[in-house]
Motif scaffolding. Structure first.
Motif, PDB file in Angstrom:
ATOM      1  N   ALA A 382      -9.687 -95.108 -33.301  1.00 24.46           N
ATOM      2  CA  ALA A 382     -10.566 -93.997 -32.935  1.00 24.46           C
ATOM      3  C   ALA A 382     -10.669 -92.977 -34.072  1.00 24.46           C
ATOM      4  O   ALA A 382     -11.753 -92.449 -34.360  1.00 24.46           O
ATOM      5  CB  ALA A 382     -10.050 -93.320 -31.670  1.00 24.46           C
ATOM      6  N   GLU A 383      -9.551 -92.710 -34.747  1.00 26.41           N
ATOM      7  CA  GLU A 383      -9.576 -91.768 -35.865  1.00 26.41           C
ATOM      8  C   GLU A 383     -10.458 -92.291 -36.999  1.00 26.41           C
ATOM      9  O   GLU A 383     -11.173 -91.515 -37.656  1.00 26.41           O
ATOM     10  CB  GLU A 383      -8.154 -91.525 -36.371  1.00 26.41           C
ATOM     11  CG  GLU A 383      -7.285 -90.740 -35.399  1.00 26.41           C
ATOM     12  CD  GLU A 383      -7.879 -89.365 -35.108  1.00 26.41           C
ATOM     13  OE1 GLU A 383      -8.200 -88.633 -36.058  1.00 26.41           O
ATOM     14  OE2 GLU A 383      -8.035 -89.044 -33.900  1.00 26.41           O
ATOM     15  N   TYR A 384     -10.423 -93.595 -37.216  1.00 22.63           N
ATOM     16  CA  TYR A 384     -11.283 -94.179 -38.263  1.00 22.63           C
ATOM     17  C   TYR A 384     -12.758 -94.092 -37.854  1.00 22.63           C
ATOM     18  O   TYR A 384     -13.631 -93.802 -38.683  1.00 22.63           O
ATOM     19  CB  TYR A 384     -10.880 -95.627 -38.531  1.00 22.63           C
ATOM     20  CG  TYR A 384     -11.828 -96.339 -39.463  1.00 22.63           C
ATOM     21  CD1 TYR A 384     -11.949 -95.945 -40.789  1.00 22.63           C
ATOM     22  CD2 TYR A 384     -12.618 -97.394 -39.011  1.00 22.63           C
ATOM     23  CE1 TYR A 384     -12.826 -96.580 -41.651  1.00 22.63           C
ATOM     24  CE2 TYR A 384     -13.497 -98.045 -39.864  1.00 22.63           C
ATOM     25  CZ  TYR A 384     -13.596 -97.631 -41.179  1.00 22.63           C
ATOM     26  OH  TYR A 384     -14.472 -98.262 -42.031  1.00 22.63           O
ATOM     27  N   ILE A 385     -13.054 -94.331 -36.572  1.00 26.89           N
ATOM     28  CA  ILE A 385     -14.434 -94.252 -36.091  1.00 26.89           C
ATOM     29  C   ILE A 385     -15.001 -92.848 -36.308  1.00 26.89           C
ATOM     30  O   ILE A 385     -16.164 -92.675 -36.704  1.00 26.89           O
ATOM     31  CB  ILE A 385     -14.503 -94.636 -34.599  1.00 26.89           C
ATOM     32  CG1 ILE A 385     -14.172 -96.119 -34.413  1.00 26.89           C
ATOM     33  CG2 ILE A 385     -15.888 -94.339 -34.023  1.00 26.89           C
ATOM     34  CD1 ILE A 385     -14.088 -96.550 -32.967  1.00 26.89           C
ATOM     35  N   LYS A 386     -14.175 -91.840 -36.094  1.00 24.52           N
ATOM     36  CA  LYS A 386     -14.642 -90.468 -36.267  1.00 24.52           C
ATOM     37  C   LYS A 386     -15.053 -90.190 -37.712  1.00 24.52           C
ATOM     38  O   LYS A 386     -16.047 -89.498 -37.965  1.00 24.52           O
ATOM     39  CB  LYS A 386     -13.535 -89.478 -35.869  1.00 24.52           C
ATOM     40  CG  LYS A 386     -13.226 -89.437 -34.381  1.00 24.52           C
ATOM     41  CD  LYS A 386     -12.082 -88.464 -34.117  1.00 24.52           C
ATOM     42  CE  LYS A 386     -11.709 -88.437 -32.638  1.00 24.52           C
ATOM     43  NZ  LYS A 386     -10.576 -87.489 -32.381  1.00 24.52           N
ATOM     44  N   ARG A 387     -14.298 -90.751 -38.665  1.00 20.82           N
ATOM     45  CA  ARG A 387     -14.558 -90.463 -40.067  1.00 20.82           C
ATOM     46  C   ARG A 387     -15.599 -91.385 -40.694  1.00 20.82           C
ATOM     47  O   ARG A 387     -16.195 -91.046 -41.712  1.00 20.82           O
ATOM     48  CB  ARG A 387     -13.255 -90.561 -40.864  1.00 20.82           C
ATOM     49  CG  ARG A 387     -12.262 -89.467 -40.522  1.00 20.82           C
ATOM     50  CD  ARG A 387     -11.108 -89.478 -41.518  1.00 20.82           C
ATOM     51  NE  ARG A 387     -10.293 -90.689 -41.380  1.00 20.82           N
ATOM     52  CZ  ARG A 387      -9.204 -90.755 -40.628  1.00 20.82           C
ATOM     53  NH1 ARG A 387      -8.816 -89.700 -39.924  1.00 20.82           N
ATOM     54  NH2 ARG A 387      -8.505 -91.859 -40.577  1.00 20.82           N
TER      55      ARG A 387
END
Length: 592
Positions: A382-387
């Motif tokens: 999820a953190e990668y999707i945000k960035r």
């Protein structure tokens, strides 16, 4: 104008196996030998009696001559007796051998299949040009005889002539082996138009790979080479890499299920450091472990041409993928990563996402399905999707992120405007997780494909999705197979179809809809819906009642857009099938 509707109905086909009658026979050689000996003994006694009568009058005067004649005649008679005894033994044995040979030829003719006169090549029309399919080669059953060998060589000769002129050549699954490859190498070498060759599943070994040295020295137009399903092993991969080092034509190399391990992966890594034209590399379902992953990851630091790499079904594990995460940090060209089934776990995902976040050229496609990822690993995703500003396709299929992980992914998707396709099937997601994902669709107009199959969302989950999709979102493909939504869930979905104007493909397989669910969907099909074109209702325990309802709906609505309807593996009898066939014909006539 819509194309004719396609219906897939269940059918049962019973094929009775052929029965081959056994051939057996017995021979009485012993009685025949005995009768011949009795007959010979009778003739011998008669000859001795006649001789005795003829010499009886001069018995005294001719005694010496009689003794002499008997002494001369006895060896000759013994030789004759032995010769006849031998003959009496050989004749039955020879007859047995002859009859056995005839019977063997008869059995061979019955049991051995005649070589089929299949066409040598099979022309296929495609957007890229004509595709040809290669017939059986030279090393198939070499003991079948000279005739089959001549026919195989003739086919190879004929195909070699045609091989010189086509852009796409399909020789997969023909088992022509190393010899056949060497035979065809010359024709392929002098083909100045071929761009794609499929040699998969042909029994090619490391020895046969050497034939490509001749091919690739002369052919500079070949762009795609498929050697999947051949047991070339590490030695074959090393040989191939040595050939491809200076090659400037091959852009796509497929070595799936090629029995290569870490040593083969290291050879590929060395190739990647020097080759600047290879764009797509497929190494699925091999035996590459941590060492091989590390080697390839290190090569990516020096390679700036590879765009897509497939490492599905290997043994990278958390450490291998972590090393890979380090390797992609400095790569400028990679766009697709496929790591399905590598047991990378949460730690592997954390390291990979960390590396991808520093990736200079952002990924478009990421496949980390079937890797034992839990809600903790979903947090890193999820953190990668945000960035991410480039990721468009994310596959988390068959992990175990649960509702908590789905909620984290949903939160990230609220901030992302690049992901168009997301697969969360088989992740133990229930109503709460689906509800969180549904709320994202209210404000996210980018997501067009949502895969939630194999999640027990139930009727409540179907309701949460339906309420949003009535008037919100841009979902075009919705897959809810094996989600336990039941007839009640089908009612919610049917209600959505009355208003939704974007869903074109709907998959509701194996949801226990029954006739009640089918009737609900049939009511919606009567309403004008210009978007839905494909509906899959297989494995839903639908009977004739449901089939009749769907058939009547398709006939009643002349503006219905459904052109593909799958009702296979239900309980529909011939009556229901007849009604659906009639509806299909009616729809075809209406749209023509």
């Amino acid at each position: 104008m819509a194309s004719p509707s396609t219906f897939s109905l269940s059918s049962n086909l019973q094929i009775k196996p052929r029965e081959l009658s056994s051939l057996s026979s017995s021979y009485g050689s012993a009685p025949l030998l005995s009768s011949r000996r009795r007959c010979f003994g009778y003739r011998r006694r008669v000859a001795l009696r006649v001789s005795a009568r003829a010499s009886g009058s001069s018995r005294s005067s001719a005694a010496g001559r009689r003794v002499y004649r008997q002494s001369q005649g006895e060896p000759q008679l013994a030789i004759a007796v032995k010769a006849k005894e031998i003959a009496s033994s050989i004749v039955p044995a020879g007859a047995f051998v002859a009859v056995t040979f005839v019977l063997w030829k008869l059995v061979e003719k019955i049991l051995m299949p005649k070589p089929t006169r299949s066409s040598l090549v099979e022309e296929k029309a495609s957007k890229q040009g004509i595709t040809w399919s290669f017939a059986a080669g030279t090393n198939l059953l070499s003991g079948m005889g000279a005739k089959i060998e001549r026919e195989s060589k003739q086919k190879l000769n004929e195909f070699a002539k045609e091989l010189r002129s086509f852009r796409s050549v399909d020789m997969s699954g023909r088992n022509f082996g190393d010899d056949g490859l060497y035979f065809l190498a010359e024709s392929l070498a002098y083909n100045q138009t071929v761009e794609e060759v499929d040699f998969s599943a042909n029994g090619i070994t490391a020895a046969g790979v050497k034939a490509f040295d001749r091919v690739l020295q002369s052919n500079i137009f070949l762009k795609c080479l498929n050697l999947s399903g051949n047991p070339i092993g590490d030695d074959g991969v090393k040989c191939l890499c040595d050939i491809l080092v200076d090659n400037t034509g091959i852009e796509k190399l497929q070595l799936n299920s090629a029995m290569l391990g870490d040593e083969g992966a290291k050879a590929i890594a060395e190739l990647l450091k020097k080759n600047s034209t290879l764009h797509i590399l497929e190494l699925n379902n091999n035996m590459i472990e941590y060492s091989g992953f590390t080697s390839i990851a290190g090569a990516l630091l020096e390679n700036n041409s590879l765009r897509c790499i497939h490492l599905n079904g290997n043994y990278g594990g958390a450490l291998g993928v972590a090393a890979f995460g380090k390797g992609v940090e400095g790569n400028k060209s990679l766009r697709e990563l496929h790591f399905h089934g590598n047991s990378i776990g949460d730690e592997g995902v954390r390291a990979l996402m960390s590396g991808l976040s520093l990736h200079k050229v952002k990924l478009n496609i990421l496949d980390i399905s079937n890797n034992g990822i839990s809600s903790r690993g979903a947090f890193h995703v999820a953190e990668y999707i945000k960035r991410s500003k480039s990721l468009s396709w994310l596959n988390l299929y068959m992990n175990d992120i649960g509702d908590e992980g789905a909620e984290k992914i949903a939160e990230a998707l609220k901030e992302n405007r690049t992901v168009t396709t997301i697969d969360l099937g088989g992740n133990n997601i229930h109503t709460n997780g689906v509800n969180a994902l549904a709320q994202v669709l209210k404000d996210n107009p980018v997501i067009t494909v949502l895969e939630l199959a194999y999640n027990p969302i139930g009727p409540d989950g179907a309701k949460a999705l339906s309420e949003v999709l009535k008037f919100h979102g841009k979902i075009q493909i919705l897959k809810l197979g094996w989600c336990k939504i039941g007839p009640k869930g089908a009612e919610f979905i049917a209600d959505t179809l009355k208003y939704n104007t974007t869903i074109s493909t709907l998959d509701l397989r194996a949801n226990g809809l029954g006739d009640d669910g089918a009737v609900c969907l049939a009511r919606s099909l009567k309403v004008v819906n210009e978007a839905l074109t494909s509906l899959d209702l297989a494995f839903n325990e639908i009977r004739d009642t449901g089939a009749f309802a769907i058939a009547q709906a398709l006939k009643a609505n002349e503006d219905v857009a459904v052109t593909s309807l799958n009702l296979a593996s239900n309980f529909i009898t011939k009556l229901g099938q007849s009604a659906l066939t009639d509806a299909r014909d009616h729809a075809s006539a209406t749209h023509t």
